[in-house]
Design an enzyme around this catalytic site. Structure first.
Site, short mmCIF file in Angstrom:
data_model
loop_
_atom_site.label_atom_id
_atom_site.label_comp_id
_atom_site.label_asym_id
_atom_site.label_seq_id
_atom_site.Cartn_x
_atom_site.Cartn_y
_atom_site.Cartn_z
N GLY A 413 0.81 -1.20 0.00
CA GLY A 413 0.00 0.00 0.00
C GLY A 413 0.85 1.26 0.00
N SER A 414 0.36 2.29 0.66
CA SER A 414 0.99 3.61 0.57
C SER A 414 2.34 3.70 1.27
CB SER A 414 0.05 4.67 1.15
OG SER A 414 -1.10 4.79 0.35
#
Length: 673
Positions: A413-414
């Site tokens: 993810g981020s």
């Protein structure tokens, strides 16, 4: 008359020729005997070379079969017998014995054996022929061996090596547990057997077998089951049953239990498969062996080597044994891990039993300070032998405590966005001060076609969006656009520079991080997805923590280590980000915590920096739509370690902000950070 004369001359010539033939010397006979001895030809030695007196004392069985048996049982090889040759002009008197100094050497399972003796040959008549024969006794097997003595072999087990943390704290040690047992004269109530069997997860039949052993007397303590000493409730329940008690017994201990369970693993009785592979190393069916984790990976170092002793036992009662040869047992090594056991414990506790994994690394050395899989299990239960029913119960638990989560890779993810930024900055395509105007919650490039769009979480982020705002607001559209500006080649090469697509140089077997299933990015949409840690990108938790080292070290990522005797600060990757760009990213990572959407991590007294991340699972079935939450963080003023934490199923629990809250407790004052 002439024929008689010729016959007499022939007989006379035969006598004269026989008289001229050289007689066999005792040295000749000894040389032949020694030749057979060196080859282990005991039957020939007995039949053709032993004198009458020896054969009257020793039968073929006592001479041939005994020595053949000893050679096999004691692993006797490389027998070498030599003798001191007499002077060339030595004259032998058949009325006197012939003595020769000999030297005997051999290899045995208990090491080499050497000795010197004098061997005697005597002249005897046999089948109307005279010859030299050997006088023999059992001291020619071993000097101390008497005729009625027995030869034995004993083995001694080494102590298993212990596993310690970096500060000398015990992780896996040779401690003690408790052995629950019964005293027959007090254990007379038949219902007690049923109660004890149910409590210990065994059977009444097994308890009966223990009680019916030949050595058992009414007053004896009869062992039934071993348990870890921390099983106090079980012990308390056991001694409530009349006739049941317990006593101390040596046992492998795992003081950090669940917190370190997946990393340390456990020992157990050797499996058939393991035994097949390790028979040549001296393992037996009764041996305990590493079955999982570091206990398995370090087996060859922890095991040590067994001792072997060959001894002679005289027949007299109470007589002391005589050692012929001995190889002492060598205890296993004590191995220290780079793990900080207390930090590991705090991290495990901070995860509150949630399904997930964490890793902590020293950014200046690459040492692994914590490697956690949650939830864990009690290694002692496996070491002592777990019932099939209990094992199935553990496997069936919703959070699967037997799954070693740090060994697997996950969509980051981020948390990958700072890495994407570093690649773009070094490629010269990303200017951290340049702002992009981004409107609305979604975006797609006109060239993509189809319905695919990049979605941002915080559409309220004020324009223009520069790198700092993009990290604070975790803007997917910003990083997607920057990745498209970089292009496939620059982005893929940048990720490879960070170790994607290759095995981590690590003692423990962890899944390699990947850019995609085939190492390529096949479309612009996939390129956009990968820029913010989705698509087919996966990374293991230790690699994720290690990648953040470059922001502290100005571009260096160290080889991750787990053993204290490994060389520290070995460069794995370098030149990944310049000092100037690293400083920009450090500042933004601090701003993520101060101004971003994980307020619980903004501790008043510890200036944390880091990045949250949420990855939606793309798998089908029940997993689809679930989210894993991440937080990678460190103390921006005193970065003694980088912590990466992942918690599964955060979609209904405040997402990655929840993970940031859990992780921040490890750094809070009083936590020991």
């Amino acid at each position: 008359m002439k024929k008689r004369l010729m016959g007499a001359l022939f007989i006379l010539l035969t006598i004269l020729l026989a008289g001229c033939q050289e007689k066999v010397t005792p040295e000749d006979r000894l040389a032949e005997y020694v030749g057979h001895w060196n080859k282990g030809e005991f039957a020939t030695m007995y039949k053709d070379y032993l004198n009458k007196g020896t054969k009257e004392v020793f039968s073929t069985e006592n001479f041939v079969e005994r020595q053949e048996g000893l050679q096999k049982d004691l692993g006797i090889k490389n027998v070498k017998v030599t003798y001191t040759k007499p002077a060339k002009d030595k004259e032998w008197d058949i009325e006197k014995p012939a003595d020769f100094p000999i030297k005997v050497s051999m290899d045995t399972v208990a090491g080499p054996v050497e000795f010197e003796k004098t061997i005697t040959l005597v002249n005897e008549s046999r089948d109307e022929d005279e010859n030299w024969f050997v006088k023999w006794d059992t001291s020619f097997i071993f000097p101390e061996l008497g005729e009625k003595d027995t030869v034995g072999i004993a083995t001694s087990k080494p102590a298993r090596g212990e596993i310690l943390d970096r500060n000398g704290l015990s992780i896996a040690i040779n401690g003690e547990g408790e052995e629950i047992g019964v005293v027959p004269e007090k254990f007379t109530d038949e219902t007690s057997k049923t109660k004890l069997a149910e409590l210990l997860g065994t059977s009444v039949e097994y308890i009966d077998r223990q009680l019916n052993q030949s050595w058992v007397r009414p007053i004896d303590f009869v062992p039934i089951e071993k348990v870890a000493k921390h099983e106090t409730s079980l012990l308390d329940e056991a001694i409530k049953i009349k006739g049941v008690t317990y006593q101390k017994t040596p046992m492998r201990e795992y003081p950090y239990r669940e917190a370190l369970s997946h990393l340390t693993g456990y020992i157990g009785v050797i499996t058939a498969e393991q035994l097949e592979k390790r028979k040549v190393k001296g393992y037996t069916e009764a041996d305990l062996i590493g079955r999982q984790g570091m206990e398995l990976l370090l087996e060859d170092r922890l095991r040590g080597s067994s001792g072997v002793r060959i001894y002679i036992k005289p027949p007299e009662k109470g007589a002391e044994t005589i050692t012929v040869a001995e190889i002492p047992a060598v205890n296993g090594e004590t191995v220290s891990l780079t793990i900080d056991a207390e930090l590991q414990k705090k991290t495990y506790q901070a995860m509150k039993g949630e399904a997930g994994t964490s890793a902590a690394v020293n950014p200046k050395t690459g040492e692994t300070l914590a490697l956690v899989s949650s939830p864990g299990f009690d290694p002692s239960e496996f070491m002592l032998g777990m019932s099939g029913e209990k094992l199935e119960e553990l496997k069936g638990r919703p959070l699967n405590p037997l799954l070693t989560r740090f060994a697997y890779s996950y969509a980051p993810g981020s948390t990958i966005k700072p890495i994407t930024a570093a690649i773009g900055m070094e490629a010269g395509t990303l200017d951290p001060t340049e702002g992009l105007t981004i409107k609305g919650p979604t975006w797609s490039d006109p060239s993509w076609g189809g319905d695919y769009k990049v979605t941002r979480v915080h559409a309220e982020a004020p324009n223009p969006i520069d790198l700092n705002k993009a990290l604070v607001y975790s803007d997917n559209i910003y990083f997607a656009r920057e990745a498209l500006d970089m292009g496939y080649e620059s982005f893929i090469e940048g990720l490879k520079g960070f170790g994607f697509g290759e095995e981590m140089p690590y003692v423990n077997n962890l899944e390699a991080s990947q850019i995609s299933n085939d190492g390529k990015i096949g479309s612009l949409g996939r390129l956009a997805d990968t820029s913010f840690g989705q698509g087919e990108m996966l990374t293991n938790i230790l690699h994720l923590a290690s990648m953040y080292e470059v922001f502290i070290t100005d571009g260096v990522m160290y080889k991750p280590t787990l053993l204290m005797d490994e060389e520290k600060s070995q460069v794995w990757k370098e030149g990944l980000v310049s000092a100037e760009n690293a400083a920009i990213l450090r500042k933004s990572l601090r701003n993520v915590v101060v101004d971003g959407f994980a307020p619980a991590a903004n501790l008043p007294s510890v200036p944390l920096a880091g990045k949250t991340g949420t990855a939606e699972l793309k798998a089908g079935g029940e997993e689809r739509g679930k989210e894993n939450g991440f937080f990678v963080t460190y103390n921006s003023e005193n970065p003694t370690f980088i912590l990466a934490m992942m918690i599964e199923g955060v979609e209904d629990n405040d997402g990655s902000a929840y993970v940031a809250e859990l992780a921040s407790t490890i750094f809070a004052p009083g936590s020991g950070e």
